[in-house]
Design an enzyme around this catalytic site. Structure first.
Site, PDB file in Angstrom:
ATOM      1  N   GLU A  48     -10.432 -68.650 -50.409  1.00 49.14           N
ATOM      2  CA  GLU A  48      -9.351 -68.732 -51.389  1.00 49.14           C
ATOM      3  C   GLU A  48      -9.099 -67.328 -51.912  1.00 49.14           C
ATOM      4  OE1 GLU A  48     -10.102 -71.534 -54.508  1.00 49.14           O
ATOM      5  OE2 GLU A  48     -10.680 -73.097 -53.082  1.00 49.14           O
ATOM      6  N   ASP A  59      -8.627 -70.289 -65.896  1.00 49.70           N
ATOM      7  CA  ASP A  59      -9.744 -69.447 -65.477  1.00 49.70           C
ATOM      8  C   ASP A  59     -10.591 -68.982 -66.648  1.00 49.70           C
ATOM      9  OD1 ASP A  59      -9.174 -69.486 -62.717  1.00 49.70           O
ATOM     10  OD2 ASP A  59      -7.492 -68.144 -63.067  1.00 49.70           O
TER      11      ASP A  59
END
Length: 260
Positions: A48, A59
């Site tokens: 990824e 995040d």
């Protein structure tokens, strides 16, 4: 030729997969190609590649910091696609771009999908893409270019919604281990284990990969026991930074951590 993501799952047998995330352009602007090729050489199954964005809502601090550094280094989609295109012929494993909707919309969805194909990308994960927009706008274009749009589910996602995602996507389903932001965890508690069991019992059509919080032997085993494999992000990003971008050193340290 079939999409690489589907090919990997079609040929898996009993294998459990390991997918790693890193942020393009961090620690240095030009490290992206080396990190990808090193991961491939070391046996990682999927990669990824994070698209840095100034406001990465899902995040934790590790990946936020990496995105900030990458943006300071001058990383953007145009640069990333040029870097990926340069190594396209050397990359056999699936590359999945992971990023927020804003930079992709600025680039243009059709142009983004076209650049994905030209640079050897097999799919994308867009955490803040509303499902209706996926179905109405993104999916028809992604299908045209044979790209997979991977959707996320969490412990809070309803069974109806999970079945809807399973029916309307292809590739794999990204099972987020918790509703929290990304970041390493020492173990998965009973509630998470129950969530894994509940999803297992649904017998979904798509394979699943479990991510968020995997950083040691215990969390890796729990993920691999309950899905097709595990996705590791924050732990690898931390190790890559500590190794000043040396992917071999970072992978050595990651494999050591996953053995304990």
């Amino acid at each position: 030729m079939a999409n690489k993501i589907n090919q990997v799952f079609a040929n898996r047998g009993d294998k459990k997969f390991l997918s790693l995330y890193f942020c393009a352009g961090c620690p240095t602007l030009d490290s992206t190609a080396d990190v990808i090729l090193t991961m491939q050489r070391r046996g990682i199954d999927f990669i990824e590649v994070g698209i840095p964005f100034s406001d990465p809502l899902a995040d934790g601090p590790v990946i936020q910091s990496a995105a900030t550094q990458a943006l300071k280094n001058g990383m953007n989609l145009k640069t990333l696609f040029a870097q990926l295109k340069a190594i396209k012929d050397d990359v056999q494993i699936p590359l999945i771009l992971m990023g927020y909707l804003n930079p992709i919309l600025h680039y243009g969805i059709e142009a983004f999908c076209q650049s994905c194909v030209e640079s050897g990308v097999s799919g994308m994960i867009i955490p803040d893409l509303p499902f209706k927009d996926y179905q109405d706008i993104v999916k028809p274009i992604a299908d045209k270019y044979d790209l997979r749009v991977i959707m996320l589910i969490t412990p809070e996602t309803s069974e109806e919604r999970i079945r809807f995602i399973d029916d309307n996507t292809d590739g794999f389903i990204y099972m987020v281990s918790s509703a929290a932001i990304t970041g390493a965890q020492k173990s998965f508690d009973d509630a998470k284990q129950e969530y894994f069991r509940r999803i297992n019992a649904m017998n979904l059509r798509n394979p699943r990969m479990i991510g968020f919080g995997i950083s040691n032997k215990q969390t890796l085993k729990a993920a691999q026991d309950n899905a097709a494999g595990a996705i590791i992000g924050s732990k690898f990003v931390t190790l890559l930074n500590e190794a000043d971008g040396n992917a071999d050193t970072a992978l050595d340290r990651l494999f050591d951590a996953l053995a304990q």
